[in-house]
Design a protein around this motif. Sequence first.
Motif, PDB file in Angstrom:
ATOM      1  N   VAL A 178     -22.666  12.300 -11.700  1.00 27.42           N
ATOM      2  CA  VAL A 178     -23.562  12.228 -12.864  1.00 27.42           C
ATOM      3  C   VAL A 178     -22.741  12.380 -14.134  1.00 27.42           C
ATOM      4  O   VAL A 178     -22.884  11.620 -15.096  1.00 27.42           O
ATOM      5  N   ASP A 179     -21.854  13.359 -14.115  1.00 24.23           N
ATOM      6  CA  ASP A 179     -21.039  13.593 -15.299  1.00 24.23           C
ATOM      7  C   ASP A 179     -20.146  12.386 -15.604  1.00 24.23           C
ATOM      8  O   ASP A 179     -19.957  12.013 -16.764  1.00 24.23           O
ATOM      9  N   ARG A 180     -19.602  11.782 -14.582  1.00 31.33           N
ATOM     10  CA  ARG A 180     -18.716  10.634 -14.809  1.00 31.33           C
ATOM     11  C   ARG A 180     -19.484   9.473 -15.412  1.00 31.33           C
ATOM     12  O   ARG A 180     -19.003   8.802 -16.332  1.00 31.33           O
ATOM     13  N   ALA A 181     -20.688   9.249 -14.908  1.00 30.13           N
ATOM     14  CA  ALA A 181     -21.500   8.170 -15.467  1.00 30.13           C
ATOM     15  C   ALA A 181     -21.867   8.494 -16.914  1.00 30.13           C
ATOM     16  O   ALA A 181     -21.723   7.661 -17.818  1.00 30.13           O
ATOM     17  N   ALA A 182     -22.310   9.722 -17.141  1.00 32.12           N
ATOM     18  CA  ALA A 182     -22.753  10.104 -18.488  1.00 32.12           C
ATOM     19  C   ALA A 182     -21.586  10.070 -19.471  1.00 32.12           C
ATOM     20  O   ALA A 182     -21.732   9.609 -20.610  1.00 32.12           O
ATOM     21  N   THR A 183     -20.430  10.552 -19.039  1.00 29.07           N
ATOM     22  CA  THR A 183     -19.268  10.569 -19.928  1.00 29.07           C
ATOM     23  C   THR A 183     -18.835   9.153 -20.279  1.00 29.07           C
ATOM     24  O   THR A 183     -18.463   8.864 -21.416  1.00 29.07           O
ATOM     25  N   THR A 184     -18.876   8.261 -19.300  1.00 28.45           N
ATOM     26  CA  THR A 184     -18.519   6.874 -19.570  1.00 28.45           C
ATOM     27  C   THR A 184     -19.455   6.294 -20.627  1.00 28.45           C
ATOM     28  O   THR A 184     -19.014   5.647 -21.586  1.00 28.45           O
ATOM     29  N   HIS A 189     -34.548   5.502 -15.531  1.00 24.03           N
ATOM     30  CA  HIS A 189     -34.134   6.341 -14.414  1.00 24.03           C
ATOM     31  C   HIS A 189     -33.360   5.511 -13.384  1.00 24.03           C
ATOM     32  O   HIS A 189     -32.271   5.881 -12.950  1.00 24.03           O
ATOM     33  N   GLU A 190     -33.951   4.373 -13.044  1.00 25.52           N
ATOM     34  CA  GLU A 190     -33.327   3.518 -12.041  1.00 25.52           C
ATOM     35  C   GLU A 190     -31.990   2.969 -12.547  1.00 25.52           C
ATOM     36  O   GLU A 190     -30.998   2.939 -11.832  1.00 25.52           O
ATOM     37  N   GLU A 191     -31.978   2.563 -13.809  1.00 23.83           N
ATOM     38  CA  GLU A 191     -30.744   2.015 -14.388  1.00 23.83           C
ATOM     39  C   GLU A 191     -29.644   3.065 -14.438  1.00 23.83           C
ATOM     40  O   GLU A 191     -28.466   2.766 -14.285  1.00 23.83           O
ATOM     41  N   PHE A 192     -30.070   4.294 -14.675  1.00 26.33           N
ATOM     42  CA  PHE A 192     -29.049   5.334 -14.677  1.00 26.33           C
ATOM     43  C   PHE A 192     -28.348   5.390 -13.322  1.00 26.33           C
ATOM     44  O   PHE A 192     -27.123   5.497 -13.236  1.00 26.33           O
ATOM     45  N   PHE A 193     -29.138   5.296 -12.269  1.00 29.28           N
ATOM     46  CA  PHE A 193     -28.508   5.387 -10.943  1.00 29.28           C
ATOM     47  C   PHE A 193     -27.751   4.113 -10.565  1.00 29.28           C
ATOM     48  O   PHE A 193     -26.836   4.154  -9.752  1.00 29.28           O
ATOM     49  N   TYR A 196     -24.621   5.012 -12.162  1.00 30.05           N
ATOM     50  CA  TYR A 196     -24.052   6.066 -11.321  1.00 30.05           C
ATOM     51  C   TYR A 196     -23.339   5.457 -10.120  1.00 30.05           C
ATOM     52  O   TYR A 196     -22.283   5.924  -9.687  1.00 30.05           O
ATOM     53  N   ALA A 197     -23.925   4.370  -9.600  1.00 29.02           N
ATOM     54  CA  ALA A 197     -23.388   3.740  -8.389  1.00 29.02           C
ATOM     55  C   ALA A 197     -21.939   3.277  -8.566  1.00 29.02           C
ATOM     56  O   ALA A 197     -21.169   3.242  -7.611  1.00 29.02           O
ATOM     57  N   HIS A 248     -28.972   5.833  -4.089  1.00 32.64           N
ATOM     58  CA  HIS A 248     -30.418   5.800  -4.286  1.00 32.64           C
ATOM     59  C   HIS A 248     -30.742   6.440  -5.620  1.00 32.64           C
ATOM     60  O   HIS A 248     -29.983   7.265  -6.122  1.00 32.64           O
ATOM     61  N   VAL A 249     -31.892   6.064  -6.129  1.00 35.41           N
ATOM     62  CA  VAL A 249     -32.418   6.814  -7.266  1.00 35.41           C
ATOM     63  C   VAL A 249     -32.694   8.229  -6.767  1.00 35.41           C
ATOM     64  O   VAL A 249     -33.183   8.407  -5.649  1.00 35.41           O
ATOM     65  N   HIS A 250     -32.309   9.208  -7.530  1.00 32.40           N
ATOM     66  CA  HIS A 250     -32.666  10.591  -7.183  1.00 32.40           C
ATOM     67  C   HIS A 250     -33.970  10.900  -7.887  1.00 32.40           C
ATOM     68  O   HIS A 250     -33.997  10.975  -9.121  1.00 32.40           O
TER      69      HIS A 250
END
Lengths: 455, 631
Positions: free
Chosen positions: B223-229, B253-257, B260-261, B315-317
């Motif tokens: 999560v942090d890696r995605a958010a930091t990017t 929400h879905e796009e975030f994951f 994240y992927a 998956h979406v969390h």
Amino acid sequence: MITPNPMTRRSALASLGGGLGSLGVISALGNNGGVLTKPHFAPRAKRVIHLFMNGGPFGPDFFDPKPALTKYAGQRPAGADLRTERPTGGLMEVPYQFSHHGKSGLPVSELLPMTAKHADDLCILKSCYTDNPNHGPALLLMNNGTMTPRVPSMGAWTSYGLGNESQDLPGYVVLCPGKPVRFSILWNNAFLPAKHAGLYINHSDLDPRSMIPWLRDPDENPGGQRKRLDLLQLLNQNHSKIRGGNDLQLEGRIEAMETAYRMQSSAHDAFDLKQENAKTREAYGEGHFANGCLLARRMAERGVRFTQVYYGNGQPWDTHSGHDKKTRALAKDIDQPIAALLEDLKQRGMLEDTLVVWGGEFGRTPVSENADGRDHNPHGFCMWMAGGGVKGGYSHGASDEFGFKAVDKPMHVHDIHATILHLLGVDHERLTFEHAGRDYRLTDVHGNVATDILA
Amino acid sequence: MYTETLPLTFSPKMKAGHLIAKAILMIGLITPVIADDHWAYQPIQNPTPPASGSQNPIDAFVLAKLKEANFKPSPEAPPHILLRRAHLDLTGLPPTPEEMTAFQKAWKTDPQSAWADKVDALLGSPHFGEQWAKHWLDIARYAESDGYLGDTLRHWAWIYRDWVINSINSDQPFDQFSIEQLAGDLLPNASQSQKIATGFHRNNLKNTEAGLDKELARTKQVVDRAATTGNAWLGLTMACAECHDHKHDAISHEEFFQFYAFFNNTKDSDISVKLDKEWPITTIEKKKDEKEPSKPTPKAQALSILPEKEWRKTHVHIRGDYTRHGEEVTPGVPAAMHPLTIAEGEPPRLALARWLFADDNPLTPRVTVNQIWQKLFGTGIVATPDDFGTHGARPSHPLLLDWLASSFRDSGWSRKKLIREIVMSDTYRQSSTNTYPDRPNDLLWRQNSVRVNAETVRDIHLVASGLFTPTVGGPSVHPPLPSFVSDVGRSVKWPESKGPNRYRRGMYIFLKRTVLYPMLTAFDAPDTSSSCSRREVTNTPMQALTLLNDPVFFECADALGKELYRKHGDDADAAITDTFQRCLNRDPNPGELATLSSAHYDLLDESKNPELAMIATTRVIMNLNEFITRD
């Protein structure tokens, strides 16, 4: 080699265009430093202690019983489907017993047995509401009167208007065992002079040296620190003049140096809980919040105008899941310290002119989230005030039958601010600061004083 | 309905799209109904600088706006202020009195070429890379321990830090710099250096407590890696479990994951590296009964991709709870942004890194030039460099921002060129004097006067006192830590550095997350728990106490006072002038000189000890606000 300058120090100071007496520094030492020469009305409170339940508590757990939540548990009747931050489910029961307390018979739940003993001091505000269901904007609105950053916080406005009764500490102190979300912007001075910014103290370690590092001069040089500081400030001030005299950063630094100097003589004592006797320590109990409440009393005692105690790091009251379990633990943690603080202030004769305010940035939903949690609720929430000119054992306004939305005498955050300023003797419409071509005030163009709650 | 019950305020200037955006903001929808016309998602214009009387494009844009408002720009700052400004902005270190003399002399002959030469020299200084690396390391949430309770040390984290310094010093194009950090391991025939670069995403907090839920801990890192990017390259405040209040901005929400992927099939790999310089490894903590550790092999923290058979599905969390799986998603970018196509056989993470530098990405160039601009003016063209979404500020000079973004991109992503362009402008060179205090400076009618950042507060003291050790890079150092920090906390062993290492730059102080160096914290250094592209600047009594009483600063004054006495003997005027030149890079004016020298003689009368009196006078000068201010 040159011969020592024959000028005396006094004449040297004069060579910079004025002796020390002409410096702002000195005048700042001489009075409270507030912009209002006298309050707009007779103040009922001289100082504020704001207990901030960051994350947002749910009023019906504590002060606003809602039997309808049991009746309609699991359902989403009309009125229970307001929009909040996240998807929510049906209404969720409050499993706590309520009983009536004190002469006033205010209902308080079993979660706060010790606070309940002070029911006759509490003025419950049942119809608060705010504008945004997200933490950041809501924290900013509750602290700074607007959801957009970069305006002064309520504590800074208070210090700006009324000055500071403490000679040795800043007029606005913020205690948090960590950092609330959004951090220092919540107590910033924005365009007000920098001395009105909150002094942030992380009190997770109670050693005063850790809360306030470097309180002692490591090596007393000749001249003593006061002399050096006079000289330093004179030079700072002179430089400020050269730069047109409009350097807020520099003015702020000058004030900060003075506060720092004065803190050296007293801050260690002010923040040293070891100086409290065992009985008092025991009365407040243990934990960061207990320590915060006790420190807040020590601040109030020393004349600090506005003290905020954030419950904890991050947003501990943000119970999106496992609401019941978390709430029980949180309530246990605040109950004894709040009761002790109210009692302590009373015994010292300070409750009558100290306004204690309790609440979060918003409330929580009567409907569930994640099956056993509660979402953010800006539509209606509870706060309470005590002491400082508010009616005790009093309940103001009402929320709907689920505790979702403020319905009777709704009290917007601007109204809360207007009322707090009023209790401090300040007309919220007349405490203004001209910035960027317009007059700013804490309540922007809003705010009504809730006159009903004034004692 | 919400909007009927609450007083919404709308500005008459808002366009329909903004009204929608604001309504969304106030309702707090999670769904990504992003107003398509939000400025930050619009393609970058390649605007022609307006004809406003300046040949320099930056000045042309700024002047046009000033003219509109009927404002005039400020005159150029005097050369001594300009030199100090350039030194502090470009290298984080003040000029020496000798450098000042040489510059003043060159300025007398030809100001324009003196300035150009100086700027080029500073851009070529090894300290340039240090200063600008520090800015990037804030964004990279760089630290040298895991955080959390255990806070295990990362002995070799500095290898990544040095990679950043070297990369900036060699003016590695920003696209390569970025791609290597996000996916260097996936580049064909990845070099050691490209692998070291992936240390970027090893900087996040890492929980290794006993008994923890390992999958939860891993998820948090992803999560942090995605958010930091999202924060570093797109200026977006993406979803994270802790900060759910902005996530609805541009990303569902879905796009975030989906985002994240991209990071879900990575593995933390420490790689043995060969360093081009042998460093004395004295900083390694030795356990109590351990023998002197044998010479350790340097191991850089890097990322690698999992073997294909171990790939995880993403998956979406549901509501951020990793145990509650929603729909399965594949790597993808938010619909509001330019499209991403992943070539056959191209690793998704590499495709993402390249996608950031696609010609149709409006965000990365804007976000990056804004990050750089704010370091040269104290505030960005977009005042919220970490938030280009609907919550964020709007650009004060949208055309200038686009001009900078497009020329940065089109000139091959050279940071040095961009910085040179800005620093050469009249806008940058204006005086910072606040002649009109009621007038905000978003139109840039003057330079801003800013307090230097935390590390620089330390560095300028060290330089002025002569104690400074200019070594670039290498293992971090442990200057003395006050007992109130080292006495508490868990497993704090602070092997105090001896000799010259005590006097290294602030950026080399070992960054242990639970034991942050108090002086740096007091001056608003970030806590490294998350990406930080803008430091708060506070002005507090704590800072004043630090400057007055922190033994490090006392040591600096002590060293300088003694040196001055050695050099100037009883000639107080000369000593004071020398102190001014070293600390403030200017001569004292007659009033200041008279005041200080007479005060000095008072101190001398009192102490009868000329050296002590000199130290006391030095302490006064070193506590001046001007010393820690970049005008």
